[in-house]
Design a protein around this motif. Structure first.
Motif, PDB file in Angstrom:
ATOM      1  N   HIS A 274       0.837  -1.193   0.000  1.00 11.40           N
ATOM      2  CA  HIS A 274       0.000   0.000   0.000  1.00 11.40           C
ATOM      3  C   HIS A 274       0.878   1.252   0.000  1.00 11.40           C
ATOM      4  CE1 HIS A 274      -3.503  -2.528   0.996  1.00 11.40           C
ATOM      5  NE2 HIS A 274      -2.634  -3.214   1.729  1.00 11.40           N
ATOM      6  N   GLY A 275       0.359   2.325  -0.564  1.00 12.02           N
ATOM      7  CA  GLY A 275       1.103   3.581  -0.632  1.00 12.02           C
ATOM      8  C   GLY A 275       1.501   4.087   0.739  1.00 12.02           C
ATOM      9  N   ALA A 276       2.534   4.919   0.752  1.00  8.76           N
ATOM     10  CA  ALA A 276       3.056   5.418   2.029  1.00  8.76           C
ATOM     11  C   ALA A 276       3.634   6.813   1.834  1.00  8.76           C
ATOM     12  CB  ALA A 276       4.133   4.473   2.555  1.00  8.76           C
ATOM     13  N   LYS A 277       3.788   7.523   2.950  1.00  8.36           N
ATOM     14  CA  LYS A 277       4.483   8.812   2.944  1.00  8.36           C
ATOM     15  C   LYS A 277       5.875   8.590   3.502  1.00  8.36           C
ATOM     16  CE  LYS A 277       0.751  12.182   3.006  1.00  8.36           C
ATOM     17  NZ  LYS A 277       0.250  13.462   3.596  1.00  8.36           N
ATOM     18  N   LEU A 278       6.880   8.921   2.698  1.00 11.89           N
ATOM     19  CA  LEU A 278       8.260   8.634   3.055  1.00 11.89           C
ATOM     20  C   LEU A 278       9.124   9.864   2.844  1.00 11.89           C
ATOM     21  CD1 LEU A 278       8.366   5.347   0.962  1.00 11.89           C
ATOM     22  CD2 LEU A 278       8.190   5.427   3.449  1.00 11.89           C
ATOM     23  N   GLU A 279      10.177   9.957   3.655  1.00 12.52           N
ATOM     24  CA  GLU A 279      11.154  11.027   3.465  1.00 12.52           C
ATOM     25  C   GLU A 279      12.547  10.451   3.670  1.00 12.52           C
ATOM     26  OE1 GLU A 279      12.246  15.610   4.838  1.00 12.52           O
ATOM     27  OE2 GLU A 279      10.491  14.585   5.676  1.00 12.52           O
ATOM     28  N   LEU A 280      13.401  10.679   2.698  1.00  5.36           N
ATOM     29  CA  LEU A 280      14.763  10.176   2.782  1.00  5.36           C
ATOM     30  C   LEU A 280      15.628  11.100   3.635  1.00  5.36           C
ATOM     31  CD1 LEU A 280      15.424   9.188  -0.948  1.00  5.36           C
ATOM     32  CD2 LEU A 280      14.934   7.652   0.940  1.00  5.36           C
TER      33      LEU A 280
ATOM     34  N   GLU B 142       4.033   9.291  -1.456  1.00  2.24           N
ATOM     35  CA  GLU B 142       4.745  10.568  -1.547  1.00  2.24           C
ATOM     36  C   GLU B 142       6.150  10.369  -1.004  1.00  2.24           C
ATOM     37  OE1 GLU B 142       3.101  14.703  -0.407  1.00  2.24           O
ATOM     38  OE2 GLU B 142       4.408  14.140   1.285  1.00  2.24           O
ATOM     39  N   LEU B 143       7.125  10.663  -1.829  1.00  2.00           N
ATOM     40  CA  LEU B 143       8.523  10.544  -1.431  1.00  2.00           C
ATOM     41  C   LEU B 143       9.158  11.925  -1.402  1.00  2.00           C
ATOM     42  CD1 LEU B 143      11.048   8.847  -0.781  1.00  2.00           C
ATOM     43  CD2 LEU B 143      11.477   8.727  -3.248  1.00  2.00           C
ATOM     44  N   ARG B 144       9.654  12.310  -0.230  1.00  2.00           N
ATOM     45  CA  ARG B 144      10.324  13.603  -0.076  1.00  2.00           C
ATOM     46  C   ARG B 144      11.842  13.413  -0.008  1.00  2.00           C
ATOM     47  NH1 ARG B 144       7.403  18.006   0.858  1.00  2.00           N
ATOM     48  NH2 ARG B 144       5.143  17.716   1.085  1.00  2.00           N
ATOM     49  N   ASN B 145      12.556  14.452  -0.417  1.00  2.00           N
ATOM     50  CA  ASN B 145      14.019  14.457  -0.472  1.00  2.00           C
ATOM     51  C   ASN B 145      14.527  13.335  -1.394  1.00  2.00           C
ATOM     52  OD1 ASN B 145      16.453  15.691   0.204  1.00  2.00           O
ATOM     53  ND2 ASN B 145      16.854  14.275   1.880  1.00  2.00           N
ATOM     54  N   ALA B 146      13.841  13.175  -2.509  1.00  2.00           N
ATOM     55  CA  ALA B 146      14.186  12.137  -3.474  1.00  2.00           C
ATOM     56  C   ALA B 146      15.385  12.540  -4.311  1.00  2.00           C
ATOM     57  CB  ALA B 146      12.992  11.863  -4.388  1.00  2.00           C
ATOM     58  N   ALA B 147      16.086  11.546  -4.848  1.00  3.54           N
ATOM     59  CA  ALA B 147      17.129  11.798  -5.841  1.00  3.54           C
ATOM     60  C   ALA B 147      16.463  12.166  -7.160  1.00  3.54           C
ATOM     61  CB  ALA B 147      18.007  10.560  -6.010  1.00  3.54           C
TER      62      ALA B 147
ATOM     63  N   ASP C  28      11.240  20.808  -5.217  1.00  4.63           N
ATOM     64  CA  ASP C  28      11.855  20.515  -3.917  1.00  4.63           C
ATOM     65  C   ASP C  28      12.003  19.013  -3.660  1.00  4.63           C
ATOM     66  OD1 ASP C  28      11.995  23.249  -3.370  1.00  4.63           O
ATOM     67  OD2 ASP C  28       9.984  23.254  -2.505  1.00  4.63           O
ATOM     68  N   ARG C  29      12.340  18.253  -4.703  1.00  8.26           N
ATOM     69  CA  ARG C  29      12.658  16.824  -4.573  1.00  8.26           C
ATOM     70  C   ARG C  29      11.500  16.000  -4.018  1.00  8.26           C
ATOM     71  NH1 ARG C  29      17.962  15.609  -5.320  1.00  8.26           N
ATOM     72  NH2 ARG C  29      19.405  17.369  -5.461  1.00  8.26           N
ATOM     73  N   VAL C  30      10.316  16.310  -4.430  1.00  9.08           N
ATOM     74  CA  VAL C  30       9.145  15.542  -4.018  1.00  9.08           C
ATOM     75  C   VAL C  30       8.601  14.789  -5.228  1.00  9.08           C
ATOM     76  CG1 VAL C  30       6.811  15.616  -3.074  1.00  9.08           C
ATOM     77  CG2 VAL C  30       8.563  17.164  -2.186  1.00  9.08           C
ATOM     78  N   ILE C  31       8.437  13.466  -5.074  1.00 10.07           N
ATOM     79  CA  ILE C  31       7.876  12.623  -6.127  1.00 10.07           C
ATOM     80  C   ILE C  31       6.609  11.973  -5.601  1.00 10.07           C
ATOM     81  CG2 ILE C  31       8.257  10.629  -7.634  1.00 10.07           C
ATOM     82  CD1 ILE C  31      11.220  11.195  -7.553  1.00 10.07           C
ATOM     83  N   GLU C  32       5.550  12.054  -6.392  1.00  7.69           N
ATOM     84  CA  GLU C  32       4.263  11.453  -6.025  1.00  7.69           C
ATOM     85  C   GLU C  32       3.942  10.337  -7.006  1.00  7.69           C
ATOM     86  OE1 GLU C  32      -0.068  13.068  -6.635  1.00  7.69           O
ATOM     87  OE2 GLU C  32       0.758  13.978  -4.811  1.00  7.69           O
ATOM     88  N   ILE C  33       3.601   9.171  -6.481  1.00  7.99           N
ATOM     89  CA  ILE C  33       3.290   8.007  -7.311  1.00  7.99           C
ATOM     90  C   ILE C  33       1.880   7.526  -6.979  1.00  7.99           C
ATOM     91  CG2 ILE C  33       4.018   5.707  -8.021  1.00  7.99           C
ATOM     92  CD1 ILE C  33       6.469   7.560  -5.917  1.00  7.99           C
TER      93      ILE C  33
ATOM     94  N   VAL D 118      24.942  15.438  -4.952  1.00  8.70           N
ATOM     95  CA  VAL D 118      23.848  14.839  -5.702  1.00  8.70           C
ATOM     96  C   VAL D 118      23.484  15.770  -6.855  1.00  8.70           C
ATOM     97  CG1 VAL D 118      22.974  13.566  -3.727  1.00  8.70           C
ATOM     98  CG2 VAL D 118      22.154  15.893  -4.148  1.00  8.70           C
ATOM     99  N   HIS D 119      22.792  15.229  -7.849  1.00  4.28           N
ATOM    100  CA  HIS D 119      22.403  16.024  -9.012  1.00  4.28           C
ATOM    101  C   HIS D 119      21.535  17.203  -8.580  1.00  4.28           C
ATOM    102  CE1 HIS D 119      21.713  16.511 -13.322  1.00  4.28           C
ATOM    103  NE2 HIS D 119      20.451  16.800 -13.020  1.00  4.28           N
ATOM    104  N   PRO D 120      21.784  18.392  -9.138  1.00  6.29           N
ATOM    105  CA  PRO D 120      22.636  18.711 -10.287  1.00  6.29           C
ATOM    106  C   PRO D 120      24.076  19.079  -9.953  1.00  6.29           C
ATOM    107  CG  PRO D 120      21.327  20.623  -9.720  1.00  6.29           C
ATOM    108  CD  PRO D 120      20.935  19.549  -8.744  1.00  6.29           C
ATOM    109  N   GLY D 121      24.585  18.634  -8.824  1.00  2.85           N
ATOM    110  CA  GLY D 121      25.965  18.917  -8.462  1.00  2.85           C
ATOM    111  C   GLY D 121      26.944  18.070  -9.259  1.00  2.85           C
ATOM    112  N   PHE D 122      28.217  18.189  -8.895  1.00  8.17           N
ATOM    113  CA  PHE D 122      29.275  17.444  -9.585  1.00  8.17           C
ATOM    114  C   PHE D 122      29.225  15.997  -9.116  1.00  8.17           C
ATOM    115  CE2 PHE D 122      33.545  15.937 -10.492  1.00  8.17           C
ATOM    116  CZ  PHE D 122      33.789  16.490 -11.744  1.00  8.17           C
ATOM    117  N   MET D 123      29.038  15.082 -10.032  1.00 14.61           N
ATOM    118  CA  MET D 123      28.765  13.679  -9.722  1.00 14.61           C
ATOM    119  C   MET D 123      29.962  13.005  -9.051  1.00 14.61           C
ATOM    120  SD  MET D 123      27.406  10.908 -12.477  1.00 14.61           S
ATOM    121  CE  MET D 123      26.420   9.508 -11.962  1.00 14.61           C
ATOM    122  N   THR D 124      29.695  12.202  -8.028  1.00 11.09           N
ATOM    123  CA  THR D 124      30.778  11.511  -7.332  1.00 11.09           C
ATOM    124  C   THR D 124      31.555  10.576  -8.253  1.00 11.09           C
ATOM    125  OG1 THR D 124      31.304  10.053  -5.468  1.00 11.09           O
ATOM    126  CG2 THR D 124      29.179   9.713  -6.520  1.00 11.09           C
ATOM    127  N   ASP D 125      30.883   9.963  -9.239  1.00  9.93           N
ATOM    128  CA  ASP D 125      31.566   9.047 -10.147  1.00  9.93           C
ATOM    129  C   ASP D 125      32.419   9.757 -11.183  1.00  9.93           C
ATOM    130  OD1 ASP D 125      30.649   6.712  -8.978  1.00  9.93           O
ATOM    131  OD2 ASP D 125      28.844   6.617 -10.196  1.00  9.93           O
TER     132      ASP D 125
END
Length: 484
Positions: free
Chosen positions: A191-197, A220-225, A249-254, A349-356
């Motif tokens: 079931h769907g959930a509200k999550l924050e990384l 709802e996922l907050r502070n997502a990549a 603001d890094r929020v994704i809704e599914i 993290v994106h859009p910053g300079f990638m660690t790889d």
């Protein structure tokens, strides 16, 4: 060809770090001089043209997404790399029929007969990839159960799966720990959930997307990549029938849907491989055209590349060549001559300079005149590879302090996560042992830039993320050979 040597010797003392203590480990084991060794005759500028295919960090996740569909999926421009082989094997273990399509680099995945795999079979892949944990959501939807073996991957710092497990529990999964791994079930469905990384982790964001898309209700996922590979995975899931909204603001809704169908998708090109070849051009004072590379995904890297003193030219598809159509675009990178300039950088993290991007670029920065700073804020133990560069003549000092513009989450935690690179340094040949994928390519670049002949041990690890790299080196005029 060099003579075959049968005796066993300890490898050079350029070892990976233990992911918990930071102490040197595994590579102190003996290796044969004939196992997995590339002889590199350095000092020759790399010049020529190569091509990159679909992004490693998207391809494997798109393959996992095929499990969610009820009809076959088609994935194009798939590179021949080890990570693809691992995921293909895991899919086949679970009853997915995986075949090569008509086009080169095309995979067809038919999930009609998804079934459980034995823990012993899954554990064959334990230690070779961290992908198995992403199978959990799709398998829970399809079968009501899943299994997570001990996870592998590069030893560049702890990448805990705690949030993966907690997120799956929030969706309704039941997790039972066992000596061989973790068994998961979903007796009441997901079931769907509200999550924050706590941190915008790419892997955790992928986990939520692959689980939420068929979970009942809204997630709802907050502070997502929001990396380009994440956006491309969202495109894949949307093609399959998913309803996913990326807010500010890094929020994704599914919005969960009851069923999905297959997809046909050409992934974004591999921006990490493209940047790696760009750094190789700079470090060896060469010129490399990377077909398939896309400017939009690499803008942060391109700005840094130009600030250092490198030059590049972007060619879009079907333009730049009068009277010719159907030509694939790309980016040409070259060293224009003169001194390279030092820079101060922080990975992010994106859009910053990638660690790889940082490991290959640090090799090029050893040739810049002055002091450069690299502050690693994504993985706390990712600078161990610089010991080998110092053995080759570089001057790199690592610090526990945050040497970037702002303190990061690793500050005052006893991790050496900042580096100061003094240059230019004259690199000389050495025997090297590859510690992980990206650092391994950085070591290879250093061997190519150095004077003399180096032996690079463990080069097969590079095949995890760089397709056909030995033939690409040959196409660029590098003088390399397998020890046999």
């Amino acid at each position: 060809m060099l003579p075959r040597l049968q005796n066993r010797v300890p490898p050079p003392a350029f070892c990976p770090l233990d992911k918990h203590s930071g102490a040197p480990i595994a590579r102190r084991l003996e290796v044969t001089l004939t196992d997995d060794v590339l002889v590199v005759h350095g000092g020759t500028p790399l010049q020529g043209q190569i091509r990159v295919r679909g992004a490693k960090n998207l391809i494997s996740k798109a393959m996992v997404a095929a499990l969610l569909g009820e009809t076959p999926s088609r994935l194009f421009d798939v590179p021949r790399i080890r990570d693809v082989e691992v995921v293909r094997g895991l899919l086949e273990l679970h009853g997915v029929k995986v075949t090569d399509g008509a086009d080169d680099g095309e995979l067809v995945m038919d999930p009609t007969n998804v079934e459980s795999a034995s823990t012993d079979e899954i554990n064959v892949h334990a230690g070779s990839s961290r992908i198995p944990i992403l199978f959990c959501g799709p398998l829970l939807h399809r079968l009501g159960r899943a299994f997570i073996p001990d996870l592998g991957g590069c030893h560049i710092g702890p990448r805990p799966i705690d949030f993966h497990i907690q997120a799956l529990r929030e969706f309704g999964a039941v997790v039972d720990k066992a000596p061989e791994g973790m068994h998961l079930s979903a007796p009441n469905g997901l079931h769907g959930a509200k999550l924050e990384l706590p941190y915008p982790s790419v892997g955790a964001t992928e986990q939520v997307l692959l689980t939420a898309v068929r979970a009942e209700g809204t997630t709802e996922l907050r502070n997502a990549a929001i990396e380009p590979e994440i956006m491309d995975l969202i495109c894949v899931l949307q093609k399959m029938g998913g309803i996913i909204t990326v807010h500010t603001d890094r929020v994704i809704e599914i919005q969960g849907v009851p069923k999905l169908h297959g997809y046909a998708h050409k992934p974004i090109p591999d921006r990490i491989e493209a940047a790696s070849w760009a750094a190789a051009a700079l470090a060896t004072k060469g010129e490399i055209e990377v077909l398939g590379a896309r400017q939009a995904d690499m803008m942060t890297f391109l700005n840094v590349f130009r600030s250092i003193g490198g030059e590049f030219e972007v060619t879009d598809d079907r333009v730049g060549r009068p009277g010719v159509t159907g030509v694939e675009g790309g980016i040409k990178f070259w060293h224009p001559g003169g001194d390279l300039q030092p820079v101060a950088l922080e990975t992010d993290v994106h859009p910053g300079f990638m660690t790889d991007w940082q490991q290959p670029l640090v090799v090029a920065l050893t040739q810049a005149r002055g002091l450069s700073i690299m502050h690693e804020t994504v993985y706390e133990q990712r600078l161990g590879y610089t010991d080998a560069l110092n053995q080759m003549g570089a001057t790199i000092q690592v610090y526990r302090d945050c040497l970037g513009g702002t303190p990061c989450r690793f500050g005052r935690r006893n991790f050496k996560h900042s580096a100061v690179i003094a240059g230019p340094s004259k690199l000389h040949a050495a025997d090297l042992v590859i510690p992980d994928l990206r650092a391994g390519f950085a070591h290879l670049i250093a061997a190519l830039a150095a004077e003399g002949t180096s032996r690079v041990y463990g080069v097969d690890l590079i095949n995890r993320g760089y397709e056909d790299f030995e033939n690409k080196l040959a196409a660029l005029g590098a003088h390399v050979e397998r020890l046999s």
